[in-house]
Design an enzyme around this catalytic site. Structure first.
Site, PDB file in Angstrom:
ATOM      1  NE  ARG A 184      -3.489  19.973   8.279  1.00  0.00           N
ATOM      2  CZ  ARG A 184      -3.138  20.778   7.285  1.00  0.00           C
ATOM      3  NH1 ARG A 184      -2.004  20.598   6.663  1.00  0.00           N
ATOM      4  NH2 ARG A 184      -3.919  21.768   6.916  1.00  0.00           N
ATOM      5  CE1 TYR A 203       1.759  13.884   3.205  1.00  0.00           C
ATOM      6  CE2 TYR A 203       0.440  12.808   1.509  1.00  0.00           C
ATOM      7  CZ  TYR A 203       0.693  13.896   2.323  1.00  0.00           C
ATOM      8  OH  TYR A 203      -0.134  14.983   2.278  1.00  0.00           O
ATOM      9  CG  PHE A 205      -6.816  12.296   6.175  1.00  0.00           C
ATOM     10  CD1 PHE A 205      -7.490  11.643   7.192  1.00  0.00           C
ATOM     11  CD2 PHE A 205      -5.819  11.592   5.492  1.00  0.00           C
ATOM     12  CE1 PHE A 205      -7.174  10.320   7.526  1.00  0.00           C
ATOM     13  CE2 PHE A 205      -5.492  10.280   5.830  1.00  0.00           C
ATOM     14  CZ  PHE A 205      -6.177   9.647   6.843  1.00  0.00           C
ATOM     15  CD  GLU A 206      -0.244  16.291   5.526  1.00  0.00           C
ATOM     16  OE1 GLU A 206       0.431  17.128   6.128  1.00  0.00           O
ATOM     17  OE2 GLU A 206      -0.189  16.145   4.286  1.00  0.00           O
ATOM     18  CB  ILE A 207      -1.467   9.246   8.542  1.00  0.00           C
ATOM     19  CG1 ILE A 207      -2.935   9.421   8.967  1.00  0.00           C
ATOM     20  CG2 ILE A 207      -0.697   8.491   9.627  1.00  0.00           C
ATOM     21  CD1 ILE A 207      -3.670   8.127   9.254  1.00  0.00           C
TER      22      ILE A 207
END
Ligand SMILES: Nc1nc2c(ncn2[C@@H]2O[C@H](COP(=O)(O)OP(=O)(O)O)[C@@H](O)[C@H]2O)c(=O)[nH]1
Ligand SMILES: *[C@@H]1O[C@H](CO)[C@@H](O)[C@H](O)[C@H]1NC(C)=O
Ligand SMILES: *[C@@H]1O[C@H](CO)[C@@H](O)[C@H](O)[C@H]1NC(C)=O
Ligand SMILES: [Mg+2]
Length: 465
Positions: free
Chosen positions: A228, A254, A312-314
């Site tokens: 994101r 996550y 921010f996330e992957i």
């Protein structure tokens, strides 16, 4: 008389000696010296083993390893050397080889037409620091159609394929069950109480969309991982490896890069609703090696406000699309908390991850140099900053430099020792948190922490220099 004196002297000496030993052990552990000592012993042992195994070949400490005695700063010296070796071996250029296989992954941005220029700025950072070598695709979503200018200018900048999605109405509207009057009253009250975005309907739709819908878009169906990216963010360091590949190879579900405290007034009922779901309906969904300790310090009595910053996330889309996550989302949605309070997608993702994933499935992405107003992450060591060509200021590092950061508590809660450079100080945790055990009350007048001037107020502390 003489015998007594000798004995007393001996006792005094022994007491002094043992106090010194106890005291210095405490200091050593607090400063992570024990880690260095263990590392040292480990290396010495391995050297001895090598010398025994290969008596005809001569190994010494210089050509076996470059250890230094009891100096924690060597952790920071050894690392870049290893990284350099990897670079020489061509790892850094993996993406440029024609046979590099991209992961089953894409960037994802929810964004408004009006944010075009802020989005371009974000894209520029992502491309310069990472994606120009990897060319991952990028999906953009909007609740209204994107303008032609938006599509053209964005496509010009992204090195991978771009896709523009108009979000279906049912992903961005009120569920029928919502009592509009009660929702409107909540907004009125939150405006009076000065809650950030408290009066906004679109912000609530955004939070609900990010909590329960974005991963259902058909454009994301054939993907495994998303990253994101919001408009107006920065990456101030190079990312010279593929985080998607890292996720797959290490079976991560996550990834985050910052953790901080939620505004308590937006989530009064969230933990209650969550506990109802996991303890009353589905104890079978709670992971064995969960990280519930990250979000509560009193055995789920209260939410300590710690959450992963979701701008921010992957993440693993299959996790979000799982039956378990879907049921959790449906449960929360049925409570109406997106509209009767202002539940954010960040605490919801965090709760889902904390209850349902095992701790090995989480990953803290360090050294990204990530910035989203008003906080920056910045590598603490000069070696890292030079290696990654960072342009951030280490004194502004939020993660280890701000008392409000939840990263130290994350480390503590999963039993991971803080890095050698990290301060041993106490950060704000629920114990000292002023908002402990607050119930939903109509006229609650506790002062809200204003995140916008965080960096200027007394809460901001630089621990290191
Ligand atoms: N398309 C669209 N995107 C939105 C809307 N509201 C927020 N967003 C996006 O949702 C994300 C979070 O919003 P933002 O304003 O940055 O909230 P903050 O980071 O919590 O201050 C950003 O990517 C915004 O571009 C909206 O009404 N429409
Ligand atoms: C290590 O260094 C010693 C002395 O310089 C040398 O004799 C030896 O061959 C070296 N060993 C290895 C494995 O390179
Ligand atoms: C990518 O991941 C999705 C979700 O796991 C899966 O359905 C799809 O088959 C994968 N595609 C490829 C090419 O592996
Ligand atoms: Mg934002």
């Amino acid at each position: 008389m003489v015998r007594w004196d000798k004995r007393r002297t001996r006792i005094v000496l022994i007491s002094i000696l043992s106090s010194i030993i106890i005291f210095s052990s405490i200091i050593a552990v607090r400063n992570n010296h024990h880690k260095a000592a263990i590392e040292y012993l480990d290396k010495i042992t391995r050297l001895k083993v090598l010398q025994t195994l290969y008596p005809d070949q001569y190994f010494n400490k210089d050509n076996y390893t470059d250890f230094q005695f009891l100096d924690p700063s060597t952790f920071n010296i050894i690392r870049p050397k290893l990284d350099e070796e990897q670079k020489e071996n061509g790892n850094d250029n993996e993406a440029q080889s024609p046979e590099y296989e991209r992961e089953n992954a894409s960037f994802f941005s929810l964004v408004r037409n009006e944010e075009l220029h802020l989005m371009l700025q974000s894209i520029n950072y992502v491309e310069e620091r990472f994606n120009k070598k990897y060319n991952y695709p990028w999906i953009f979503a909007n609740n209204v159609p994107f303008s032609d200018t938006f599509k053209k200018e964005v496509s010009n900048l992204v090195s991978g394929k771009t896709t523009f999605v108009t979000i279906p109405k049912e992903y961005w509207s009120y569920p029928e069950s919502i009592d509009q009057l009660r929702a409107a009253e909540t907004r009125e009250r939150m405006i009076k109480e000065n809650v950030k975005y408290g009066g906004s309907e679109s912000y609530r739709h955004m939070c609900r969309f990010n909590s329960g819908f974005f991963y259902k878009l058909k454009e994301l169906q054939n993907l495994k991982y998303y990253w994101r990216v919001e408009p107006d963010i920065k990456f101030t360091c190079d990312i010279n490896y593929d985080p998607f590949k890292f996720m797959r190879e290490h079976k991560k579900k996550y990834g985050f890069t910052m953790a901080l405290h939620e505004l308590h007034r937006t989530v009064y009922g969230l933990l209650e609703a969550t506990k109802e779901f996991f303890h009353e309906k589905h104890p079978d969904y709670i992971a064995k090696d969960n990280t519930i300790g990250f979000i509560t310090m009193d055995n789920e009595e209260t939410f300590n406000m710690c959450h992963f910053w979701s701008n921010f996330e992957i993440g693993d889309l299959d996790f979000l699309r799982s039956k378990q996550y879907e049921e959790y989302f449906q449960h929360l949605d049925s409570k109406g908390g997106f509209f009767y309070e202002r539940w954010g997608d960040a605490p919801i993702h965090t709760f889902a991850v904390a209850y349902m994933l095992n701790k090995e499935e989480l990953h803290y992405f360090d050294n990204t140099g990530y910035y989203h107003v008003p906080h920056t992450q910045c590598p603490k060591t000069t070696e890292k900053r030079e290696e990654l060509r960072c342009i951030c200021s280490p004194g502004k590092d939020y993660n280890w430099g701000n008392r409000d950061s939840c990263l130290p508590h994350y480390y503590d809660s999963i039993g991971e020792p803080r890095p050698a450079f990290a301060p041993r100080k106490n950060y704000i945790t629920e114990k000292e948190h002023p908002f402990k055990k607050r119930e939903l009350e109509q006229d609650d007048t506790i002062e809200e922490r204003d995140f916008d001037d965080e960096e200027d107020n007394d809460d901001y502390e630089d621990f290191t220099e």
